[in-house]
Motif scaffolding. Sequence first.
Motif, mmCIF file in Angstrom:
data_model
loop_
_atom_site.group_PDB
_atom_site.id
_atom_site.type_symbol
_atom_site.label_atom_id
_atom_site.label_comp_id
_atom_site.label_asym_id
_atom_site.label_seq_id
_atom_site.Cartn_x
_atom_site.Cartn_y
_atom_site.Cartn_z
ATOM 1 N N THR A 512 29.608 14.930 15.798
ATOM 2 C CA THR A 512 30.427 15.770 16.313
ATOM 3 C C THR A 512 30.034 16.076 17.941
ATOM 4 O OG1 THR A 512 30.919 16.708 14.181
ATOM 5 C CG2 THR A 512 31.846 17.767 15.951
ATOM 6 N N GLN A 513 28.903 16.517 17.926
ATOM 7 C CA GLN A 513 28.655 16.925 19.442
ATOM 8 C C GLN A 513 28.406 15.531 20.148
ATOM 9 O OE1 GLN A 513 27.242 17.829 16.389
ATOM 10 N NE2 GLN A 513 25.945 19.726 16.631
ATOM 11 N N ALA A 514 28.070 14.338 19.649
ATOM 12 C CA ALA A 514 27.973 13.225 20.469
ATOM 13 C C ALA A 514 29.308 12.667 21.088
ATOM 14 C CB ALA A 514 27.284 12.105 19.819
ATOM 15 N N THR A 515 30.580 12.911 19.847
ATOM 16 C CA THR A 515 31.763 12.598 20.335
ATOM 17 C C THR A 515 32.436 13.619 21.279
ATOM 18 O OG1 THR A 515 32.335 11.590 18.157
ATOM 19 C CG2 THR A 515 34.237 12.295 19.437
ATOM 20 N N ASP A 516 31.960 14.700 21.237
ATOM 21 C CA ASP A 516 32.494 15.650 22.333
ATOM 22 C C ASP A 516 32.021 15.622 23.693
ATOM 23 O OD1 ASP A 516 33.766 18.535 22.774
ATOM 24 O OD2 ASP A 516 31.778 18.905 23.256
ATOM 25 N N ALA A 517 30.594 15.279 23.821
ATOM 26 C CA ALA A 517 30.145 14.826 24.978
ATOM 27 C C ALA A 517 30.637 13.663 25.632
ATOM 28 C CB ALA A 517 28.449 14.672 24.982
ATOM 29 N N PHE A 518 30.820 12.639 24.880
ATOM 30 C CA PHE A 518 31.549 11.259 25.386
ATOM 31 C C PHE A 518 32.785 11.434 25.908
ATOM 32 C CE2 PHE A 518 27.867 8.739 22.790
ATOM 33 C CZ PHE A 518 27.404 8.394 24.047
ATOM 34 N N LYS A 519 33.430 12.498 24.973
ATOM 35 C CA LYS A 519 35.045 12.846 25.561
ATOM 36 C C LYS A 519 34.866 13.351 26.692
ATOM 37 C CE LYS A 519 37.569 12.625 20.961
ATOM 38 N NZ LYS A 519 38.263 13.455 19.943
ATOM 39 N N LYS A 520 34.258 14.222 27.330
ATOM 40 C CA LYS A 520 34.051 14.976 28.356
ATOM 41 C C LYS A 520 33.631 14.040 29.440
ATOM 42 C CE LYS A 520 32.638 19.433 26.593
ATOM 43 N NZ LYS A 520 31.345 20.503 26.619
ATOM 44 N N ALA A 521 32.777 12.852 29.167
ATOM 45 C CA ALA A 521 32.539 11.739 30.065
ATOM 46 C C ALA A 521 33.785 10.927 30.473
ATOM 47 C CB ALA A 521 31.616 10.696 29.531
ATOM 48 N N LEU A 522 34.628 10.781 29.082
ATOM 49 C CA LEU A 522 35.910 9.951 29.391
ATOM 50 C C LEU A 522 36.886 10.534 30.265
ATOM 51 C CD1 LEU A 522 37.172 7.076 28.151
ATOM 52 C CD2 LEU A 522 38.219 8.608 26.383
ATOM 53 N N ALA A 523 36.926 11.929 30.032
ATOM 54 C CA ALA A 523 37.805 12.718 31.150
ATOM 55 C C ALA A 523 37.463 12.437 32.407
ATOM 56 C CB ALA A 523 37.907 14.410 30.530
ATOM 57 N N LEU A 524 36.167 12.351 32.879
ATOM 58 C CA LEU A 524 35.860 12.201 34.112
ATOM 59 C C LEU A 524 35.925 10.812 34.641
ATOM 60 C CD1 LEU A 524 32.558 14.342 33.961
ATOM 61 C CD2 LEU A 524 34.693 14.951 35.379
ATOM 62 N N ALA A 525 35.887 9.790 33.523
ATOM 63 C CA ALA A 525 35.897 8.267 34.150
ATOM 64 C C ALA A 525 36.864 7.673 33.020
ATOM 65 C CB ALA A 525 34.545 7.706 34.026
ATOM 66 N N PRO A 526 38.130 7.638 33.018
ATOM 67 C CA PRO A 526 38.903 7.375 32.018
ATOM 68 C C PRO A 526 39.096 5.695 32.006
ATOM 69 C CG PRO A 526 40.363 8.120 33.950
ATOM 70 C CD PRO A 526 38.872 8.510 34.175
ATOM 71 N N LYS A 527 38.472 5.119 32.741
ATOM 72 C CA LYS A 527 38.513 3.649 32.918
ATOM 73 C C LYS A 527 37.101 3.072 32.642
ATOM 74 C CE LYS A 527 42.620 3.210 35.810
ATOM 75 N NZ LYS A 527 43.056 2.767 37.279
ATOM 76 N N ASP A 528 36.097 3.712 32.146
ATOM 77 C CA ASP A 528 34.993 3.301 32.030
ATOM 78 C C ASP A 528 34.490 2.607 30.402
ATOM 79 O OD1 ASP A 528 32.386 2.869 31.523
ATOM 80 O OD2 ASP A 528 31.563 4.737 32.740
ATOM 81 N N PRO A 529 34.444 1.388 30.609
ATOM 82 C CA PRO A 529 34.589 0.733 29.266
ATOM 83 C C PRO A 529 33.076 1.038 28.294
ATOM 84 C CG PRO A 529 33.955 -0.932 30.854
ATOM 85 C CD PRO A 529 34.436 0.409 31.515
ATOM 86 N N ALA A 530 32.173 1.295 29.065
ATOM 87 C CA ALA A 530 30.921 1.879 28.302
ATOM 88 C C ALA A 530 31.315 3.040 27.668
ATOM 89 C CB ALA A 530 29.893 2.116 29.428
#
Length: 674
Positions: A512-530
């Motif tokens: 749950t915490q991992a998904t939340d952190a990656f979603k915050k990363a995604l909000a900052l980089a919505p085109k990052d395939p990693a």
Amino acid sequence: MALPLGTVLDGKFKIVQILGEGGMGTVYKVEQVGTNPPYYYAVKELLISPNTPEDERKAAIERFNKEIALLRGLKHPRIAGLNLPFQDRGNYYFAMEFVPGRSLEKVLENSKGSLPEEQVIGWMIQVCEALSYIHSRNPPIILRDLKPGNIMITLDNEVQLIDFGIARRFDPNKRTNTENLGTISYASPEHLGSITMPGQKRSPQNPGKLVQTDARSDIYSLGATMYHLLTNYEPDPIQTPTPGSILAKNPRLRTVQTDGRIVCPVEQVIIKAMQQEPAKRFQSAEAMRVALQSCLPNGVPHTVQIPAIASPNATILVSANPGIGLVCPRCGFQNRPGAKFCKRDGQPLVQGAVVAPPQIRAQASRVPIQARPVQQPIAPRPASSIQARPVRQSIQARPVQPIRARPVSSGIDPNAAYRTGLQHLANKNYAEAVTQFQRALSASGPSYDVLYNLGRAYRQYGLSVRDVDKTLFRNNMKYAAEQFQEATKYKTDALDAFFQLGLCYRDLELPTQATDAFKKALALAPKDPAVYYQLGLLAIEQGANDDAERYLKDGLQFNPDHALILIALGRLYMKKKLPSSAVKALRQATQLDPAIWEGWYELGRAHSQLKEWTMARSALDRARQAAPHISEIYSALAACYLKLNKKSDAKQMVQEALQRDPNNAEANRLKKQL
């Protein structure tokens, strides 16, 4: 003080002789009670005075336990084998094979002069064999106290190495030794923790380059031992003999004429072994063994190149190794040569990428440095009955010790500490990197760059001990997560910190915490395939297959050639019972990156689901070529051969699988079936 003869230890060992006595205890020859004919062991005692300070007491017990742990995993005809450890009368002991004979120290003492050259060479060749064995362990074992007193010569004129009291497992993450021990006449410069340039002396103003002992340190000690045996003079501490000096002390040494000059082959070997710089010595015990073999009268001529004396200002240059893969700039994973994406996080890998210099901002506040847990010494094993011949069992390498922060001194340059930390991090000296980043924090206050890289150092340290100490791994992951979380407070666009935070939580099995952190990363980089790749993996692990498919397909929109995403998608399709879709994705992945064994392995499994056994075997063969150490590939191949009615090949694959992993469930199932 030694125990009286006739004393019975642990109810089964009767002391019949005192073999040696020192400040920390005694070595006894003991007879196993009740054996006929009598069977003898050597028992080593750790005697600790009641007045010994607690920290010294703990260090002594830990060193004693380390020796036990090392010996328990060794089985070699030239190394005395461990029987069992025990406690008696409040002291610590362990029993091992008794080696009848004399130490080379005693042989030299009784000879009243130098020993015969050919005999010494023969013994040292045997020592090289033992060193090759311990240096080839994983991780390598460094003896650190090789000297005439620790080499026994049996009644059959065979060599046995004894006393692993200060031996250690080599740790590539350390810059220098935890303790600098050894006998100074035979100790390499690294035993002191650093080496100085030729012509320079070690001093507080010139401490030299930090190094730790490795296999080449034992090479130096072996050369120093030969010097003593062949000249009857102890070598000068931390000094390389000059050409002709050994021959001058023993003119009886064999010489040969080469290019119009007279040289002494065994002297050349000793000089090369005792070079100050490890890179100029023999690089392995096997290389020295070959050189020694050529020094015998009937040996094959073998020229030993003695390095020229370097100038005091000389610089050692280490050439780049083209066989080493790129390190991921995001997660630090060492990838295979030629990889385009990081295997662990999917980050694109760019040749020649460097870390940008920091902009350290002074802050009034300070980040507290948390204490790390200290590992306890190995507890003594319970006593067990002794067999007529002890059986030695291999054990896993002892876990790496936790990082301890060094005391911070005043007047620290935070920029210098930060740059040094980055250098240590790049060199995989994670403990030293942590120390330097903490120094930078203490001197300047928290900033994104320092907190982020302190988190990276903790995380990489955790990953380096993952397979040997799960607790230490988790603790360092927690410290890393704390630093990354703190770093996000100091930068609005903290993409890398959120990404690393997600990786830490995933390693800690906190989806749950991992998904939340990656979603915050995604909000900052919505085109990052990693980021999509990581979210897809997390969704697969949680059984959210539809979410996983969406994340992976979104990642492919931004990079259709991302082989790792295609492999993950192929696995997902197999999980969803869509083998045809899996084959399509996995074929594309293997075309994009044929060196990734997982792509071929999953493709073979997908063809197996479709009952396309020949194609499955072909794909699995490619996987085996790329990763011949993976047990699951062989068990999958065995299943294919069985379906193709090739039972002999299937049996062979089952055998190969179980050799690599005896607990392979599929291989064991097929073994019963065959």
